[in-house]
Motif scaffolding. Structure first.
Motif, PDB file in Angstrom:
ATOM      1  N   TYR A 269      63.306  72.064 113.356  1.00 31.60           N
ATOM      2  CA  TYR A 269      64.326  72.304 112.173  1.00 31.60           C
ATOM      3  C   TYR A 269      64.661  71.335 111.375  1.00 31.60           C
ATOM      4  O   TYR A 269      64.799  71.354 110.030  1.00 31.60           O
ATOM      5  CB  TYR A 269      65.210  72.912 112.658  1.00 31.60           C
ATOM      6  CG  TYR A 269      65.530  74.659 112.907  1.00 31.60           C
ATOM      7  CD1 TYR A 269      64.330  75.281 113.420  1.00 31.60           C
ATOM      8  CD2 TYR A 269      66.679  75.204 112.695  1.00 31.60           C
ATOM      9  CE1 TYR A 269      64.536  76.554 113.651  1.00 31.60           C
ATOM     10  CE2 TYR A 269      66.709  76.609 112.787  1.00 31.60           C
ATOM     11  CZ  TYR A 269      65.608  77.447 113.152  1.00 31.60           C
ATOM     12  OH  TYR A 269      65.650  78.559 113.542  1.00 31.60           O
TER      13      TYR A 269
ATOM     14  N   GLU B  12      64.712  73.879 106.124  1.00 28.51           N
ATOM     15  CA  GLU B  12      64.448  73.930 107.628  1.00 28.51           C
ATOM     16  C   GLU B  12      63.252  74.110 107.791  1.00 28.51           C
ATOM     17  O   GLU B  12      62.267  75.075 107.157  1.00 28.51           O
ATOM     18  CB  GLU B  12      65.372  74.599 108.352  1.00 28.51           C
ATOM     19  CG  GLU B  12      66.903  74.239 108.524  1.00 28.51           C
ATOM     20  CD  GLU B  12      67.725  75.298 109.186  1.00 28.51           C
ATOM     21  OE1 GLU B  12      68.728  74.595 109.998  1.00 28.51           O
ATOM     22  OE2 GLU B  12      67.605  76.653 109.339  1.00 28.51           O
TER      23      GLU B  12
ATOM     24  N   ARG C 289      72.133  74.179 104.627  1.00 29.99           N
ATOM     25  CA  ARG C 289      71.902  73.323 106.040  1.00 29.99           C
ATOM     26  C   ARG C 289      71.882  71.794 105.258  1.00 29.99           C
ATOM     27  O   ARG C 289      71.373  71.555 104.321  1.00 29.99           O
ATOM     28  CB  ARG C 289      70.599  73.778 106.478  1.00 29.99           C
ATOM     29  CG  ARG C 289      70.730  74.923 107.182  1.00 29.99           C
ATOM     30  CD  ARG C 289      71.566  74.946 108.506  1.00 29.99           C
ATOM     31  NE  ARG C 289      71.542  75.996 109.444  1.00 29.99           N
ATOM     32  CZ  ARG C 289      72.717  77.000 109.363  1.00 29.99           C
ATOM     33  NH1 ARG C 289      73.805  76.981 108.936  1.00 29.99           N
ATOM     34  NH2 ARG C 289      72.647  77.972 110.416  1.00 29.99           N
TER      35      ARG C 289
ATOM     36  N   ALA D 189      63.405  67.486 108.580  1.00 32.17           N
ATOM     37  CA  ALA D 189      62.744  68.804 109.227  1.00 32.17           C
ATOM     38  C   ALA D 189      61.284  68.113 109.029  1.00 32.17           C
ATOM     39  O   ALA D 189      60.635  67.544 108.178  1.00 32.17           O
ATOM     40  CB  ALA D 189      62.852  69.833 108.202  1.00 32.17           C
TER      41      ALA D 189
ATOM     42  N   ARG E  64      60.963  75.796 110.636  1.00 34.54           N
ATOM     43  CA  ARG E  64      61.193  76.799 111.660  1.00 34.54           C
ATOM     44  C   ARG E  64      60.085  77.208 112.501  1.00 34.54           C
ATOM     45  O   ARG E  64      59.881  77.002 113.800  1.00 34.54           O
ATOM     46  CB  ARG E  64      62.017  77.966 111.147  1.00 34.54           C
ATOM     47  CG  ARG E  64      63.281  77.557 110.423  1.00 34.54           C
ATOM     48  CD  ARG E  64      64.141  79.000 110.313  1.00 34.54           C
ATOM     49  NE  ARG E  64      65.520  78.658 109.983  1.00 34.54           N
ATOM     50  CZ  ARG E  64      66.612  79.425 109.975  1.00 34.54           C
ATOM     51  NH1 ARG E  64      66.364  80.767 110.294  1.00 34.54           N
ATOM     52  NH2 ARG E  64      67.710  79.216 109.672  1.00 34.54           N
TER      53      ARG E  64
ATOM     54  N   VAL F 226      70.138  68.969 106.025  1.00 36.41           N
ATOM     55  CA  VAL F 226      68.681  68.614 106.692  1.00 36.41           C
ATOM     56  C   VAL F 226      68.385  67.292 106.864  1.00 36.41           C
ATOM     57  O   VAL F 226      68.408  66.556 105.761  1.00 36.41           O
ATOM     58  CB  VAL F 226      67.568  69.410 106.115  1.00 36.41           C
ATOM     59  CG1 VAL F 226      66.191  69.075 106.844  1.00 36.41           C
ATOM     60  CG2 VAL F 226      67.818  71.180 106.421  1.00 36.41           C
TER      61      VAL F 226
ATOM     62  N   SER G 117      67.990  69.943 111.067  1.00 34.09           N
ATOM     63  CA  SER G 117      69.287  70.172 110.793  1.00 34.09           C
ATOM     64  C   SER G 117      70.443  69.583 111.391  1.00 34.09           C
ATOM     65  O   SER G 117      70.251  69.653 112.851  1.00 34.09           O
ATOM     66  CB  SER G 117      69.900  71.753 110.328  1.00 34.09           C
ATOM     67  OG  SER G 117      69.007  72.114 109.270  1.00 34.09           O
TER      68      SER G 117
END
Length: 448
Positions: A226, A270, A241, A246, A272, A243, A228
């Motif tokens: 992710y 992000e 977010r 990522a 994911r 970040v 974050s």
């Protein structure tokens, strides 16, 4: 923490017309059309004993036999402490049969061993993982996260034919506050499949790992991190977010060495979920969060009435974020990346959720529930080869996607209910194989 009362999101879902169903099997009548009972349902031989497993997020919004699920002795037989997280696991047989049980995990995804001897319900942002019997859904084992303060990463993959299971796990959440980024890297734990006892662990070389995929016959593991963290001086994640890093990381399973890593964002995107068919076929989903005002600006050109996004949290909107194709080889630093699809496609890439890779047709298939979209991409070029607006066939908020064991079809599940079946390659809807159970919310599914 779940309770028998309805929360705000559940009320919104019912207001949107996604009613609860106390029973999802048997012969019912909807609009004068009788649905076949399981024994009457024609199913191809390759799907006769196949099932799709769905971890339901909101068991507090459901009932069975006239009782809240947690009060139903049959469904809640594995729950000993109602003050701890639990989820509803549904086994949806392709013959129309349904089996359901509450299991004590804050689950996100489910994985089934290749020999179908055991499954794992993957804890997410919580401490526990559980193993279960894929046929009966009985609890087999429960185990804590890697260490104190660690959290489940939500995904798993089986190794050695199912003898061991890999689980993504996240380091205790805290702001960076000027410290080294490596201090926030998560881990992959290698556990016995039947007991979930940790045997070994490797770094994921990234912050908050989530989906993990084995490639090249298990030689490498690909991890979506992710990236974050809370902002300095804060304890929770912000919107949008923050970040820090990522990334997609490729780990050598022989010794945990980092083969390659690509940082995809250091701002607000992000990383994911991902799918992979080898070093040159890695497909990764990004997510961008904003507020209601951001969504209003993004949707200003759409004049049709639309309901609330039941896959999001109150006050949070999913904005468009491009899905990526990455290619690597065995040279560190050689990984390349480019955005998939056209500009029109990328505008619909809101809340990219599940993604799978079809090696037979060299295609990646992904769901984007906030846009009700299912897209397929060419594995070599990343070009879009199919785009479905699920609303046109009744598939709203498509979330989970999984290949069925016959090698011919794949299933896509709506967030709250319904399982749609499509033909691989052509992406033709196979209405005769569709089922219409209730899941009570989910992200991912798997078939076995």
């Amino acid at each position: 923490m779940e309770s028998a009362s309805l929360d705000r999101r559940a009320v919104l879902r019912m207001a949107a017309g996604l009613g609860l169903a106390a029973g999802v099997g048997g012969c019912e009548t909807h609009g004068g059309v009788a649905l076949p009972a399981p024994a009457e349902r024609p199913v191809p031989n390759g799907l006769a004993d196949a099932a799709v497993y769905v971890p339901g997020y909101e068991p507090g919004a459901g009932t069975a036999n006239g009782l809240p699920l947690v009060a139903n002795r049959r469904i809640a037989r594995a729950i000993r402490d109602t003050g701890k997280p639990y989820r509803l696991l549904s086994r949806i047989g392709m013959d129309g049969s349904v089996r359901q049980a509450l299991l004590p995990a804050h689950a996100h995804d489910v994985a089934i061993a290749p020999d179908r001897s055991v499954g794992v319900l993957c804890g997410f942002e919580a401490a526990d993982q559980v193993a279960f019997d894929p046929l009966t859904l009985d609890l087999v084992a429960s185990a804590p996260a890697f260490g104190a303060g660690w959290r489940g990463g939500g995904h798993a993959a089986y190794l050695d034919g199912g003898a061991r299971v890999l689980i993504s796990e996240r380091a205790p959440r805290r702001a960076r506050d000027g410290g080294p980024v490596e201090a926030h890297f998560g881990r992959i734990t290698i556990r016995d499949a039947d007991t979930l006892r940790v045997r070994e662990s490797y770094s994921t070389h990234g912050i908050d790992p989530h989906e993990i995929v084995l490639i090249e016959d298990g030689r490498y593991l690909v991890a979506a991190n992710y990236g974050s963290l809370p902002r300095d001086g804060e304890g929770s994640l912000a919107v949008p977010r923050h970040v820090v890093e990522a990334s997609v990381a490729i780990v050598d399973m022989a010794d945990g060495r980092l083969l390659d890593k690509r940082v995809t964002s250091t701002r607000d995107l992000e990383l994911r979920h991902l799918a992979a068919g080898g070093l040159s076929r890695i497909f990764a989903i990004q997510a961008r969060l904003g507020g209601p005002a951001d969504l209003a600006r993004a949707a200003a050109g759409d004049g049709l009435a639309e309901g609330v996004d039941i896959t999001s949290e109150p006050g949070i909107a999913y904005l468009s974020a491009p899905t990526l194709k990455l290619a690597a080889d065995d040279r560190p630093g050689a990984m390349t990346v480019h955005e998939m699809g056209s500009a029109a496609d990328r505008a619909l890439m809101r809340h990219g959720l599940s993604i799978v890779y079809d090696p037979v047709h060299d295609q990646a298939i992904a769901t984007f529930p906030s846009a009700h979209a299912v897209m397929a991409f060419d594995g070599a070029t990343g070009d879009t080869v199919s785009r479905l607006d699920g609303r046109g066939v009744g598939l709203r908020f498509p979330c989970g996607i999984t290949f069925l064991p016959d090698g011919v079809h794949y299933a896509v599940t709506g967030y709250w209910e319904n399982l749609y079946v499509f033909e691989r390659g052509s992406h033709r809807l196979v209405r005769d194989l569709c089922l219409y159970p209730t899941f009570l919310g989910h992200s991912h599914v798997t078939a076995a």
